[in-house]
Design an enzyme around this catalytic site. Structure first.
Site, PDB file in Angstrom:
ATOM      1  N   CYS A  41       1.030   3.773  -6.636  1.00  0.00           N
ATOM      2  CA  CYS A  41       0.140   3.403  -5.876  1.00  0.00           C
ATOM      3  C   CYS A  41      -0.498   2.072  -5.679  1.00  0.00           C
ATOM      4  O   CYS A  41      -0.540   1.102  -4.872  1.00  0.00           O
ATOM      5  CB  CYS A  41      -1.039   4.584  -5.691  1.00  0.00           C
ATOM      6  SG  CYS A  41      -0.413   6.348  -5.427  1.00  0.00           S
ATOM      7  N   GLY A  84      -5.562   5.311 -11.148  1.00  0.00           N
ATOM      8  CA  GLY A  84      -4.855   6.158 -10.640  1.00  0.00           C
ATOM      9  C   GLY A  84      -3.316   5.995 -10.834  1.00  0.00           C
ATOM     10  O   GLY A  84      -3.132   5.137 -12.045  1.00  0.00           O
ATOM     11  N   CYS A  85      -2.382   6.476 -10.170  1.00  0.00           N
ATOM     12  CA  CYS A  85      -0.925   6.188 -10.479  1.00  0.00           C
ATOM     13  C   CYS A  85      -0.671   4.890 -10.071  1.00  0.00           C
ATOM     14  O   CYS A  85      -0.936   4.154  -9.177  1.00  0.00           O
ATOM     15  CB  CYS A  85      -0.121   7.103  -9.522  1.00  0.00           C
ATOM     16  SG  CYS A  85       1.592   6.938  -9.711  1.00  0.00           S
ATOM     17  N   PHE A  86       0.171   4.363 -11.079  1.00  0.00           N
ATOM     18  CA  PHE A  86       0.435   2.722 -10.997  1.00  0.00           C
ATOM     19  C   PHE A  86       1.251   2.548  -9.748  1.00  0.00           C
ATOM     20  O   PHE A  86       1.353   1.458  -9.201  1.00  0.00           O
ATOM     21  CB  PHE A  86       0.817   1.938 -12.171  1.00  0.00           C
ATOM     22  CG  PHE A  86       1.803   2.824 -13.108  1.00  0.00           C
ATOM     23  CD1 PHE A  86       2.702   3.912 -12.635  1.00  0.00           C
ATOM     24  CD2 PHE A  86       1.843   2.644 -14.322  1.00  0.00           C
ATOM     25  CE1 PHE A  86       3.593   4.335 -13.370  1.00  0.00           C
ATOM     26  CE2 PHE A  86       2.963   3.130 -15.116  1.00  0.00           C
ATOM     27  CZ  PHE A  86       3.777   4.134 -14.788  1.00  0.00           C
TER      28      PHE A  86
END
Length: 219
Positions: free
Chosen positions: A55, A51-53
């Site tokens: 996070c 997912g979003c880096f």
């Protein structure tokens, strides 16, 4: 009408050829031999996409033995990817990924894989939470046969435990492209940003509750 149909057929032909070319390039990445990153000053490196880096970076930096987590791109075929070129997920290419610099005497690769799975929804395909798209897919990168075996065994055990298919792909590591400066340490530097407060921090806190034994003292 015939001219229109001929033009459409040519356009579709080129489209199919382009897609085939992209898929072939991506398949070559998946089929490549892994590249092993040597220790540097006693520190090892590992690579994950989930997912979003923003996070993922924050999750791993909370782990004892991890010196640094760097946001960037991996798992694709394009050279010098940028956030803008990669963010739409229109072609099968890089995923947002992190480079984990860690002390193998303090935390093992095996534990980092546990952290990875504990910090995500392991059954979500092509994304995590609200971040959806090929660029947000889950990938664990291996650098040698030992790491590959660890990943596959843990993935199989989790699939059995959940009685579900685990979405994370297993790729040979090839190259990590460091992301833009403004992405680095984003959660720490922007604690009041809307996405950080509503998505990133809750994800980090869920992980902390699952694996408190691996956290740094200041976390």
């Amino acid at each position: 009408m015939k001219n229109f149909l001929s033009t459409l057929a040519i356009a579709l032909l080129f489209s199919c050829q382009n897609n085939a070319q992209v898929n072939n390039k991506q398949q070559a990445v998946i089929d490549a031999d892994p590249i092993e990153v040597p220790l540097e000053n006693g520190k090892a490196k590992a690579y994950f996409a989930s997912g979003c880096f923003w996070c993922v970076e924050a999750v791993f930096e909370s782990v004892n033995g991890v010196d640094e987590s760097i946001s960037g791109y991996a798992g694709g075929h394009t050279k010098n990817p940028t956030y803008e070129s990669n963010s739409y997920g229109r072609i099968k290419d890089h995923a947002e990924a992190v480079e984990i610099i860690y002390d193998p005497k303090v935390v093992s690769f095996k534990t980092l894989v546990d952290v990875y799975f504990a910090s995500q929804n392991p059954t979500q395909v092509n994304g995590q939470g609200p971040d959806k798209g090929y660029q947000y897919r889950s990938i664990i990168f291996y650098q040698n046969d030992t790491q590959k075996k660890i990943i596959e065994e843990k993935k199989a055990a989790l699939a059995k435990e959940l009685n579900a298919t685990i979405a994370a792909e297993v790729y040979p590591f090839q190259k990590f492209w460091v992301g833009e400066d403004y992405h680095q340490n984003y959660e720490r530097l922007h604690p009041n940003q809307g996405y950080i407060r509503s998505v990133s921090v809750p994800r980090l806190n869920r992980f902390k509750a699952k694996m408190p034994e691996v956290l740094k003292n200041n976390h």
